[in-house]
Design a protein around this motif. Structure first.
Motif, PDB file in Angstrom:
ATOM      1  N   ASP A   4       0.828  -1.190   0.000  1.00  0.00           N
ATOM      2  CA  ASP A   4       0.000   0.000   0.000  1.00  0.00           C
ATOM      3  C   ASP A   4       0.870   1.251   0.000  1.00  0.00           C
ATOM      4  O   ASP A   4       1.923   1.313   0.624  1.00  0.00           O
ATOM      5  CB  ASP A   4      -0.914   0.037   1.224  1.00  0.00           C
ATOM      6  CG  ASP A   4      -2.032  -0.995   1.118  1.00  0.00           C
ATOM      7  OD1 ASP A   4      -2.211  -1.528   0.018  1.00  0.00           O
ATOM      8  OD2 ASP A   4      -2.694  -1.258   2.137  1.00  0.00           O
ATOM      9  N   VAL A   5       0.377   2.283  -0.698  1.00  0.00           N
ATOM     10  CA  VAL A   5       1.090   3.553  -0.760  1.00  0.00           C
ATOM     11  C   VAL A   5       0.301   4.598   0.013  1.00  0.00           C
ATOM     12  O   VAL A   5      -0.855   4.874  -0.307  1.00  0.00           O
ATOM     13  CB  VAL A   5       1.296   4.020  -2.218  1.00  0.00           C
ATOM     14  CG1 VAL A   5       1.948   5.393  -2.244  1.00  0.00           C
ATOM     15  CG2 VAL A   5       2.135   3.014  -2.983  1.00  0.00           C
ATOM     16  N   GLU A   6       0.945   5.171   1.036  1.00  0.00           N
ATOM     17  CA  GLU A   6       0.357   6.267   1.790  1.00  0.00           C
ATOM     18  C   GLU A   6       1.087   7.532   1.386  1.00  0.00           C
ATOM     19  O   GLU A   6       2.287   7.645   1.574  1.00  0.00           O
ATOM     20  CB  GLU A   6       0.503   6.026   3.294  1.00  0.00           C
ATOM     21  CG  GLU A   6      -0.167   4.748   3.782  1.00  0.00           C
ATOM     22  CD  GLU A   6       0.119   4.490   5.246  1.00  0.00           C
ATOM     23  OE1 GLU A   6      -0.060   5.424   6.050  1.00  0.00           O
ATOM     24  OE2 GLU A   6       0.527   3.375   5.573  1.00  0.00           O
ATOM     25  N   ARG A   7       0.350   8.478   0.823  1.00  0.00           N
ATOM     26  CA  ARG A   7       0.985   9.663   0.245  1.00  0.00           C
ATOM     27  C   ARG A   7       0.926  10.878   1.159  1.00  0.00           C
ATOM     28  O   ARG A   7       1.406  11.945   0.796  1.00  0.00           O
ATOM     29  CB  ARG A   7       0.317  10.000  -1.091  1.00  0.00           C
ATOM     30  CG  ARG A   7       0.534   8.938  -2.168  1.00  0.00           C
ATOM     31  CD  ARG A   7      -0.149   9.306  -3.467  1.00  0.00           C
ATOM     32  NE  ARG A   7       0.227   8.408  -4.558  1.00  0.00           N
ATOM     33  CZ  ARG A   7      -0.332   7.238  -4.794  1.00  0.00           C
ATOM     34  NH1 ARG A   7      -1.307   6.807  -4.003  1.00  0.00           N
ATOM     35  NH2 ARG A   7       0.077   6.485  -5.797  1.00  0.00           N
ATOM     36  N   SER A   8       0.353  10.789   2.329  1.00  0.00           N
ATOM     37  CA  SER A   8       0.164  11.954   3.184  1.00  0.00           C
ATOM     38  C   SER A   8       1.495  12.460   3.736  1.00  0.00           C
ATOM     39  O   SER A   8       2.452  11.690   3.893  1.00  0.00           O
ATOM     40  CB  SER A   8      -0.761  11.606   4.348  1.00  0.00           C
ATOM     41  OG  SER A   8      -0.096  10.760   5.265  1.00  0.00           O
ATOM     42  N   PRO A   9       1.567  13.783   4.025  1.00  0.00           N
ATOM     43  CA  PRO A   9       2.781  14.325   4.647  1.00  0.00           C
ATOM     44  C   PRO A   9       3.118  13.628   5.954  1.00  0.00           C
ATOM     45  O   PRO A   9       4.292  13.468   6.301  1.00  0.00           O
ATOM     46  CB  PRO A   9       2.421  15.792   4.876  1.00  0.00           C
ATOM     47  CG  PRO A   9       1.377  16.093   3.854  1.00  0.00           C
ATOM     48  CD  PRO A   9       0.585  14.825   3.729  1.00  0.00           C
ATOM     49  N   ASP A  10       2.098  13.197   6.689  1.00  0.00           N
ATOM     50  CA  ASP A  10       2.330  12.501   7.949  1.00  0.00           C
ATOM     51  C   ASP A  10       3.099  11.206   7.725  1.00  0.00           C
ATOM     52  O   ASP A  10       3.952  10.833   8.535  1.00  0.00           O
ATOM     53  CB  ASP A  10       0.987  12.206   8.632  1.00  0.00           C
ATOM     54  CG  ASP A  10       1.162  11.402   9.910  1.00  0.00           C
ATOM     55  OD1 ASP A  10       1.754  11.923  10.864  1.00  0.00           O
ATOM     56  OD2 ASP A  10       0.721  10.237   9.939  1.00  0.00           O
TER      57      ASP A  10
END
Length: 205
Positions: A4-10
């Motif tokens: 999975d790819v999480e793109r958020s700044p966090d």
């Protein structure tokens, strides 16, 4: 999921901070991609979305440690008090002695020092420290607080070495006492009594 790819700044921040903590505790080799993903709690796809690979992420984490240490140094040396009082305040900063210095420990890592880009944040940070110390030493000399025969650049390098060497001695003994003795020795050499040091900077730890 791992892919999975999480793109958020966090997510990027979690990767940087997780890697920073691993570098501090384990060094470059111990900071494996698997350990990074486990510490940051993100998937493999997210790591490679935000960074080209481990060296790129490690450099970002190093820069974060360098920024934090440099900010702390500048805060101490831009604070109130005389030049000597600011030097004492730096020497007596509250520290996690047995964990060591988040930047200084990188200087002993073969993979870091062999790479010019990875070594640069370490070199830059100690350059900031030496300059701040040297300026405070010169100010203290001008005010009659320190021996005018001291060479500010050399004395600054010696004081920085006392702190970093104190960390190594403390870790070898698994006790803060060697660090505290090294700091008290530096204060003695500067002609600062224990009572004056406690008033200026508080206890070291």
């Amino acid at each position: 999921m791992v892919g999975d790819v999480e793109r958020s700044p966090d997510t990027k921040e979690r990767l940087i901070e997780g890697t920073r903590q691993l570098l501090w505790d384990r060094g470059y080799v111990g900071t494996s991609p698997t350990a990074i993903l486990r510490r940051s709690g993100v998937g493999q796809g997210s790591m490679y979305h935000h960074f080209r690979g481990k060296p790129d992420l490690v450099l970002a984490a190093e820069r974060r440690s360098a920024e934090l240490m440099q900010a702390q140094i500048r805060e101490v040396f831009s604070g109130e008090g005389t030049g000597l009082q600011r030097i004492v305040a730096y020497l007596l900063l509250e520290r996690d002695v047995l964990r060591g210095c988040s930047v200084g420990r990188l200087a002993g890592d073969p993979e870091i020092v062999a790479d010019d880009a990875l070594r640069e944040p370490v070199r830059e940070t100690f350059g900031v420290l030496r300059r701040c110390l040297a300026e405070a030493i010169a100010e203290a000399q001008a005010a009659g607080e320190l021996d005018p025969g001291l060479r500010p650049e050399h004395t600054a390098a010696a004081l920085a070495a006392v702190v970093q060497g104190g960390y190594a001695l403390a870790r070898a003994e698994q006790s803060t006492e060697p660090f505290d003795r090294a700091i008290r020795g530096a204060l003695d050499l500067l002609g600062v009594g224990a009572r004056d040091a406690d008033r200026a900077g508080g206890p070291s730890s």
